[in-house]
Design an enzyme around this catalytic site. Sequence first.
Site, PDB file in Angstrom:
ATOM      1  N   TYR A 197       0.865  -1.180   0.000  1.00  0.00           N
ATOM      2  CA  TYR A 197       0.000   0.000   0.000  1.00  0.00           C
ATOM      3  C   TYR A 197       0.903   1.232   0.000  1.00  0.00           C
ATOM      4  O   TYR A 197       2.094   1.134  -0.309  1.00  0.00           O
ATOM      5  CB  TYR A 197      -0.894  -0.115   1.252  1.00  0.00           C
ATOM      6  CG  TYR A 197      -2.084   0.787   1.295  1.00  0.00           C
ATOM      7  CD1 TYR A 197      -3.048   0.769   0.282  1.00  0.00           C
ATOM      8  CD2 TYR A 197      -2.276   1.664   2.363  1.00  0.00           C
ATOM      9  CE1 TYR A 197      -4.152   1.610   0.345  1.00  0.00           C
ATOM     10  CE2 TYR A 197      -3.385   2.493   2.425  1.00  0.00           C
ATOM     11  CZ  TYR A 197      -4.312   2.468   1.412  1.00  0.00           C
ATOM     12  OH  TYR A 197      -5.404   3.294   1.471  1.00  0.00           O
ATOM     13  N   ARG A 250      -5.722  10.449 -11.084  1.00  0.00           N
ATOM     14  CA  ARG A 250      -5.131  11.123  -9.909  1.00  0.00           C
ATOM     15  C   ARG A 250      -4.711  10.038  -8.928  1.00  0.00           C
ATOM     16  O   ARG A 250      -5.376   9.772  -7.952  1.00  0.00           O
ATOM     17  CB  ARG A 250      -6.146  12.089  -9.286  1.00  0.00           C
ATOM     18  CG  ARG A 250      -5.555  13.139  -8.403  1.00  0.00           C
ATOM     19  CD  ARG A 250      -5.343  12.682  -6.960  1.00  0.00           C
ATOM     20  NE  ARG A 250      -6.572  12.332  -6.283  1.00  0.00           N
ATOM     21  CZ  ARG A 250      -6.681  11.325  -5.418  1.00  0.00           C
ATOM     22  NH1 ARG A 250      -5.643  10.560  -5.135  1.00  0.00           N
ATOM     23  NH2 ARG A 250      -7.823  11.056  -4.847  1.00  0.00           N
ATOM     24  N   LYS A 268      -5.769  -1.861  -2.928  1.00  0.00           N
ATOM     25  CA  LYS A 268      -6.938  -1.600  -2.075  1.00  0.00           C
ATOM     26  C   LYS A 268      -7.697  -2.903  -1.820  1.00  0.00           C
ATOM     27  O   LYS A 268      -8.151  -3.160  -0.707  1.00  0.00           O
ATOM     28  CB  LYS A 268      -7.875  -0.586  -2.749  1.00  0.00           C
ATOM     29  CG  LYS A 268      -7.291   0.808  -2.879  1.00  0.00           C
ATOM     30  CD  LYS A 268      -7.605   1.684  -1.671  1.00  0.00           C
ATOM     31  CE  LYS A 268      -6.874   3.015  -1.785  1.00  0.00           C
ATOM     32  NZ  LYS A 268      -7.042   3.866  -0.591  1.00  0.00           N
ATOM     33  N   GLU A 340     -11.929   5.032  -7.060  1.00  0.00           N
ATOM     34  CA  GLU A 340     -10.640   5.318  -6.428  1.00  0.00           C
ATOM     35  C   GLU A 340      -9.760   6.146  -7.351  1.00  0.00           C
ATOM     36  O   GLU A 340      -9.569   5.790  -8.524  1.00  0.00           O
ATOM     37  CB  GLU A 340      -9.940   3.982  -6.106  1.00  0.00           C
ATOM     38  CG  GLU A 340      -8.740   4.109  -5.204  1.00  0.00           C
ATOM     39  CD  GLU A 340      -9.111   4.477  -3.761  1.00  0.00           C
ATOM     40  OE1 GLU A 340      -9.974   3.805  -3.170  1.00  0.00           O
ATOM     41  OE2 GLU A 340      -8.510   5.436  -3.237  1.00  0.00           O
ATOM     42  N   ASP A 341      -9.249   7.205  -6.821  1.00  0.00           N
ATOM     43  CA  ASP A 341      -8.231   8.009  -7.501  1.00  0.00           C
ATOM     44  C   ASP A 341      -8.645   8.504  -8.894  1.00  0.00           C
ATOM     45  O   ASP A 341      -7.844   8.496  -9.839  1.00  0.00           O
ATOM     46  CB  ASP A 341      -6.883   7.263  -7.515  1.00  0.00           C
ATOM     47  CG  ASP A 341      -6.302   7.151  -6.097  1.00  0.00           C
ATOM     48  OD1 ASP A 341      -6.990   7.551  -5.137  1.00  0.00           O
ATOM     49  OD2 ASP A 341      -5.172   6.653  -5.947  1.00  0.00           O
ATOM     50  N   ASP A 363     -13.826   6.411  -2.179  1.00  0.00           N
ATOM     51  CA  ASP A 363     -12.895   6.277  -1.066  1.00  0.00           C
ATOM     52  C   ASP A 363     -12.202   7.597  -0.744  1.00  0.00           C
ATOM     53  O   ASP A 363     -11.972   7.925   0.410  1.00  0.00           O
ATOM     54  CB  ASP A 363     -11.861   5.216  -1.461  1.00  0.00           C
ATOM     55  CG  ASP A 363     -11.000   4.781  -0.302  1.00  0.00           C
ATOM     56  OD1 ASP A 363     -11.491   4.808   0.837  1.00  0.00           O
ATOM     57  OD2 ASP A 363      -9.841   4.402  -0.550  1.00  0.00           O
ATOM     58  N   ASP A 364     -11.868   8.349  -1.790  1.00  0.00           N
ATOM     59  CA  ASP A 364     -11.101   9.580  -1.580  1.00  0.00           C
ATOM     60  C   ASP A 364     -11.962  10.690  -0.995  1.00  0.00           C
ATOM     61  O   ASP A 364     -11.471  11.526  -0.238  1.00  0.00           O
ATOM     62  CB  ASP A 364     -10.471  10.018  -2.910  1.00  0.00           C
ATOM     63  CG  ASP A 364      -9.616   8.911  -3.478  1.00  0.00           C
ATOM     64  OD1 ASP A 364      -8.615   8.554  -2.852  1.00  0.00           O
ATOM     65  OD2 ASP A 364      -9.988   8.352  -4.543  1.00  0.00           O
ATOM     66  N   ASN A 505      -0.585  11.606  -0.040  1.00  0.00           N
ATOM     67  CA  ASN A 505       0.192  10.386  -0.264  1.00  0.00           C
ATOM     68  C   ASN A 505       0.870  10.419  -1.625  1.00  0.00           C
ATOM     69  O   ASN A 505       0.399  11.117  -2.515  1.00  0.00           O
ATOM     70  CB  ASN A 505      -0.756   9.169  -0.217  1.00  0.00           C
ATOM     71  CG  ASN A 505      -1.387   9.015   1.141  1.00  0.00           C
ATOM     72  OD1 ASN A 505      -0.725   9.052   2.151  1.00  0.00           O
ATOM     73  ND2 ASN A 505      -2.704   8.853   1.157  1.00  0.00           N
TER      74      ASN A 505
END
Length: 649
Positions: A197, A250, A268, A340-341, A363-364, A505
């Site tokens: 991760y 992203r 994930k 995600e992202d 999630d973000d 991150n």
Amino acid sequence: MMSLNGSSFLNNSFSGVSRTQSQLLKLPATYRPMVVAMVNSNNGRPERNVGVSVDSAVKEVNGPVAVEVVESDSKQPTAAVGGGVEDVYGEDRATEDHFITPWSVSVASGYSLLRDPHHNKGLAFTVKERDAHYLRGLLPPVVVNQDLQVKKMMHNMRQYQVPLQRYQAMMDLQERNERLFYKLLIENVEELLPIVYTPTVGEACQKYGSIFKTPQGLFISLNDKGKILEILKNWPQKKIQVIVVTDGERILGLGDLGCQGMGIPVGKLSLYTALGGIRPSACLPITIDVGTNNEKMLNDEFYIGLRRRRASGQEYAELMNEFMSAVKQNYGEKVLVQFEDFANHNAFDLLAKYSTTHLVFNDDIQGTASVVLAGLISALKLVGGSLADHRFLFLGAGEAGTGIAELIALEISKQTNAPLEETRKKVWLVDSKGLIVRSRLESLQHFKKPWAHDHEPVNELLEAVKAIRPTVLIGSSGAGQTFTKEVVEAMASFNEKPIILALSNPTSQSECTAEQAYTWSEGRAIFASGSPFAPVEYNGKVYVSGQSNNAYIFPGFGLGLIISGAIRVHDDMLLAASEALAEQVTQEHFDNGLIYPPFTNIRKISAHIAAKVAAKAYELGLASRLPQPENLVAYAESCMYSPSYRNYR
Ligand SMILES: O=C([O-])CC(=O)C(=O)O
Ligand SMILES: [Mg+2]
């Protein structure tokens, strides 16, 4: 073991010898068949007759072969899945009538068994198993147990000094022996989380093309328009419960990595299993490749994606729409789709668009919001006051920033009965153009507009800190080293214990390091970060910082949705998850300055989060799995996947 998908995959819809026979006849005759009938208990009663009918059918077709009947030893069908029987999980618990697919069958030679990561045990195959499964001679004589295998793998792993090499070793293990991979991860979670991760997964995505070996997950590109349903059917597992999907625009704070973002859904989902107990075969990582605007990727000869600029507008929307429809058509409405992202401009729209028709979770936006709120709730125990007594300033007004801001405002509104429009005024955001204020309203993107409060323009963070005098400073901009010495010193000048969260991150993008936060605040900061930092020594005292990362939330959150059969995500579930996580922080943690519990107990934490989320789903009438189990924590725990090897008899 080579499992056969599609028509040659025998399932419980067959009954009796002749039906099995006709299915077996479809199998390739080229290899020596061995049938393993995995028989799950039917309310504690093993379906022996199933094994028997397979046995005789196989003998009819192939002459003498081995038929292995693997029984689950649990009375709980779901827990039995933890033992790894395919295709039986939660879904089947609702009613007796729905208790379906009690077993499944795969066919293999011994050689393919060793090369099937879902069933391979390597040197842990017993002598009996080696004989029964045509493995004699394919392995050296020694037989070891899984614990020794874990010990050996960890020993080998620690020989690698370079984190990316450890990442590759872990991915190789996942592709070779899935249960060993998960046992390793579960038992060494603190050590291995930074490998599979953040931060290492970020580097892996950047170099994904050159380290690419075995493909993981599904790749859906613009070239597949009109064929997405077909692609989903190519995936060998049929009962999917969680999809994590990215379009790679992203990736963490690293920007557009295109198709190479695949490392994120894979990572994930491995946490969904290791931390939340969702079984691996129910998890599906997906990357939607609509091109990339990253010149470095486009010019990299090892790049694995479409070599074109990103599609946008209608072309993008149509592909996503086909994807979302195909998912629902293929897996039903209870499959959880985690976005995600994605970049801001798509993330908010996708969530808004599909949250009324699908079980979707970003999630973000939502996971990060929930984990940060949990951290703030527990930080209050160290700094005092209620949430409403605090002032919050964000650097970064994208998915994480506005998502957290909204959840804070929502929680304050619940606690004080003040309208949301009022409670939002406690929260201020700074973006690349400075403080978000009313005079900027016209030019703001829609997700920033609720945060445009009355204030004169302020151009940059330090000025904003001095003007707003926040008690809590949160970094969510994806830009590293933006909490400068001056910023942290300013926070420490008017706060006895400034709360500073550097969420971006991976580590390279963190707004400041743990060492900087403690040093510049003279050891007074309550600090947590998105990616982990090692403990810091300052003035003879050791400071351990927490990891404010959505990994605390999404595995348990997803488990809660699954065990309740939730059909929609609701904001109150996010609040429930935050409260559940905050409740897991003990006095001992507080005494050490921690606002999050350590990851070592994450499975227990996830079960508590799952229970609270499920309870909320029932309360809101969004749960489809009835009746509601009496003890939701125990139920959640009983549903969790266990990575221990099964015995093949
Ligand atoms: O992946 C992580 O570590 C947290 C996260 O969602 C992100 O930074 O986008
Ligand atoms: Mg993310």
